[in-house]
Design a protein around this motif. Structure first.
Motif, PDB file in Angstrom:
ATOM      1  N   GLN A   1       4.727  -6.463  13.612  1.00 47.73           N
ATOM      2  CA  GLN A   1       4.576  -5.471  12.553  1.00 47.73           C
ATOM      3  C   GLN A   1       5.150  -6.047  11.262  1.00 47.73           C
ATOM      4  O   GLN A   1       6.040  -6.899  11.288  1.00 47.73           O
ATOM      5  CB  GLN A   1       5.302  -4.170  12.901  1.00 47.73           C
TER       6      GLN A   1
ATOM      7  N   GLY B   1       7.996  -4.720   5.870  1.00 41.99           N
ATOM      8  CA  GLY B   1       8.101  -3.620   4.913  1.00 41.99           C
ATOM      9  C   GLY B   1       8.912  -4.006   3.686  1.00 41.99           C
ATOM     10  O   GLY B   1       9.711  -4.947   3.703  1.00 41.99           O
ATOM     11  N   ARG B   2       8.713  -3.263   2.633  1.00 42.58           N
ATOM     12  CA  ARG B   2       9.363  -3.559   1.351  1.00 42.58           C
ATOM     13  C   ARG B   2      10.818  -3.099   1.364  1.00 42.58           C
ATOM     14  O   ARG B   2      11.142  -2.019   1.822  1.00 42.58           O
ATOM     15  CB  ARG B   2       8.609  -2.833   0.232  1.00 42.58           C
TER      16      ARG B   2
ATOM     17  N   ASN C   1      10.417  -3.274  10.539  1.00 42.11           N
ATOM     18  CA  ASN C   1      10.200  -2.164   9.622  1.00 42.11           C
ATOM     19  C   ASN C   1      11.284  -1.092   9.737  1.00 42.11           C
ATOM     20  O   ASN C   1      11.489  -0.308   8.810  1.00 42.11           O
ATOM     21  CB  ASN C   1       8.827  -1.535   9.858  1.00 42.11           C
TER      22      ASN C   1
ATOM     23  N   ALA D   1      13.900  -1.839   7.074  1.00 38.59           N
ATOM     24  CA  ALA D   1      13.351  -1.622   5.742  1.00 38.59           C
ATOM     25  C   ALA D   1      13.110  -0.131   5.486  1.00 38.59           C
ATOM     26  O   ALA D   1      13.377   0.375   4.386  1.00 38.59           O
ATOM     27  CB  ALA D   1      12.048  -2.410   5.581  1.00 38.59           C
ATOM     28  N   ALA D   2      12.608   0.577   6.496  1.00 35.26           N
ATOM     29  CA  ALA D   2      12.389   2.019   6.347  1.00 35.26           C
ATOM     30  C   ALA D   2      13.702   2.746   6.118  1.00 35.26           C
ATOM     31  O   ALA D   2      13.786   3.691   5.323  1.00 35.26           O
ATOM     32  CB  ALA D   2      11.683   2.575   7.579  1.00 35.26           C
TER      33      ALA D   2
ATOM     34  N   ARG E   1      14.673   2.241   2.547  1.00 40.60           N
ATOM     35  CA  ARG E   1      13.826   3.015   1.630  1.00 40.60           C
ATOM     36  C   ARG E   1      14.190   4.503   1.659  1.00 40.60           C
ATOM     37  O   ARG E   1      14.218   5.166   0.613  1.00 40.60           O
ATOM     38  CB  ARG E   1      12.349   2.819   1.986  1.00 40.60           C
TER      39      ARG E   1
ATOM     40  N   GLU F   1      11.211   5.746  10.537  1.00 39.36           N
ATOM     41  CA  GLU F   1       9.924   5.218  10.085  1.00 39.36           C
ATOM     42  C   GLU F   1       8.961   6.352   9.740  1.00 39.36           C
ATOM     43  O   GLU F   1       8.220   6.279   8.753  1.00 39.36           O
ATOM     44  CB  GLU F   1       9.317   4.328  11.170  1.00 39.36           C
TER      45      GLU F   1
ATOM     46  N   ASP G   1      10.136   7.965   6.522  1.00 43.76           N
ATOM     47  CA  ASP G   1       9.810   7.068   5.412  1.00 43.76           C
ATOM     48  C   ASP G   1       8.355   7.223   4.985  1.00 43.76           C
ATOM     49  O   ASP G   1       8.033   7.330   3.793  1.00 43.76           O
ATOM     50  CB  ASP G   1      10.099   5.622   5.831  1.00 43.76           C
ATOM     51  N   GLU G   2       7.438   7.274   5.950  1.00 48.21           N
ATOM     52  CA  GLU G   2       6.015   7.382   5.634  1.00 48.21           C
ATOM     53  C   GLU G   2       5.663   8.745   5.020  1.00 48.21           C
ATOM     54  O   GLU G   2       4.655   8.847   4.322  1.00 48.21           O
ATOM     55  CB  GLU G   2       5.197   7.178   6.903  1.00 48.21           C
TER      56      GLU G   2
END
Length: 409
Positions: free
Chosen positions: A154, A157-158, A182, A185-186, A189, A400, A403-404
């Protein structure tokens, strides 16, 4: 429980700690009702009370055998028994002592030694990342058993770049950056969206749990000291308000650095301070949920939540994830049956005891599947990977999904 420690252990740190724990046990057996291995195997020696007797016998001078070792090995260290115990017996700490003593007295076979060495050195090695990438590249060619241990690749992620007055440290972990990058990263964020900056200490690595629970307790303690050293400059300067864990298995270990290093005069005070600063990510959810009100578009459908043992029993944190995600509009539900039981992952347990781990996984997935979820959520990389190996339903970290759902400003 009356104890008569042998001269080998009387007056030692292990002996004193174990004796204090043993004397709290009143033989009530409440623990057996919530022990996963006792429920599956029906053997008193595969329940907490039986294992306590085995450890007591060893401390009183009886020579342990391979059978003693097997019954202690079969313990998941889920600590469900601690949540059930009316006397406050710290079983998890006792079984650590018992395993260390038995390991020194009962030699293992060459094959078992090699497997355990490969796990404790391989999972915590810098080479684990490249090895995982190679495995993911040829995942379609792998046999089913091995494929289940190699999640699909996967994107990482930013990582947010904004600076905030509120800052926390995060532990990247040993396997999570490679298996599910991710998640970190999630986490960063979501924290960023709530006005909190996540920092990483480059020198921090594995929390120490893998080696410690494979009876390389000296190696685990060295990893704990390394992390204390890596985090201490931020702590000493007062730059961070917490050390945040998004893997509950790491979280319960770091929360106990103060216990594990209490006999180390150089690290005892620092380790206690680190433990005091450690927070599971879910403990920040009240603040996060407040900051994100009106900024989240929750997906439709049921999300089944599996609370890891290391969260609900090890850290005594219950209800936070589902309560605060529900407040943000998510339809998060916990299975009505056996939500307290282990899924069978338990660190490296699913590799060392695949039959028991598989039965517990399938039992857990049966309860979660009854909710007909669009996805299963959890809070620990081990649980996520283990559960995913038994179902086509996506299994993800709750952060995650949150985050989305955050709506871009």
């Amino acid at each position: 429980m009356q104890t008569h420690l042998s001269p080998e252990f009387a007056g030692t740190a292990d002996g004193q700690d174990a004796e204090a724990i043993l004397r709290k046990c009143v033989h009530c057996g409440f623990c057996t009702a919530t022990c996963p291995t006792y429920q599956l195997l029906g053997d008193e020696l595969d329940g907490p009370r039986g294992r306590i007797y085995l450890i007591k016998q060893v401390l009183e001078g009886e020579q342990p055998t391979g059978k003693t070792q097997l019954h202690l090995d079969r313990c998941l260290t889920c600590r469900n028994c601690e949540s059930t115990c009316p006397s406050g017996v710290q079983y998890g700490h006792l079984v650590d002592i018992g395993r260390r003593i038995v390991e020194a007295k009962v030699p293992r076979g060459a094959g078992e030694q090699a497997l355990r060495w490969s796990l404790k050195e391989g999972l915590t090695s810098p080479l684990f990342g490249p090895a995982m990438k190679l495995g993911q590249a040829v995942r379609g060619l792998l046999p089913g058993v091995l494929k289940a241990k190699v999640p699909a690749a996967q994107p990482a992620g930013r990582w947010p770049t904004r600076s905030h007055a509120r800052k926390v440290l995060m532990l990247a972990g040993c396997v999570q950056p490679s298996m599910a990058p991710n998640i970190n990263a999630a986490t960063a964020r979501v924290l960023d969206a709530a006005g909190i900056q996540a920092l990483l200490a480059p020198a921090a690595g594995c929390c120490g749990a893998v080696k410690f629970h494979l009876n390389d307790q000296a190696g685990g303690l060295e990893q704990m000291r390394r992390n204390v050293d890596a985090w201490w400059p931020w702590v000493e300067r007062g730059e961070i308000e917490a050390i945040v864990m998004n893997a509950s298995g790491c979280g319960v270990t770091v929360r106990e650095y103060g216990h594990h290093l209490k006999h180390d005069p150089q690290y005892a005070d620092k380790a206690a301070r680190i433990s005091g600063l450690t927070r599971d990510l879910s403990e920040l959810l009240p603040a996060i949920a407040g900051a994100l009100q009106g900024k989240v578009r929750a997906p439709e459908g049921v999300l089944a939540y599996h609370p890891p043992c290391t969260l609900q029993h090890g850290q005594k944190l219950r209800g936070g994830v589902e309560t605060h995600l529900q407040a943000l509009g998510f339809d998060v539900r916990v299975a009505p049956n056996e939500a307290h039981l282990c899924c069978g992952s338990a660190g490296t347990y699913s590799v060392l005891h695949p039959d028991i781990a598989g039965q517990l996984r399938d039992r857990k997935l049966g309860h979660l599947g009854a909710l007909a979820p669009r996805a299963v959520l959890s809070a620990n990389i081990g649980c996520i990977t283990h559960l995913q190996s038994g179902t086509a339903t996506p299994v993800r970290h709750w952060v995650e999904v949150l985050d989305e759902a955050i709506v871009a400003a």
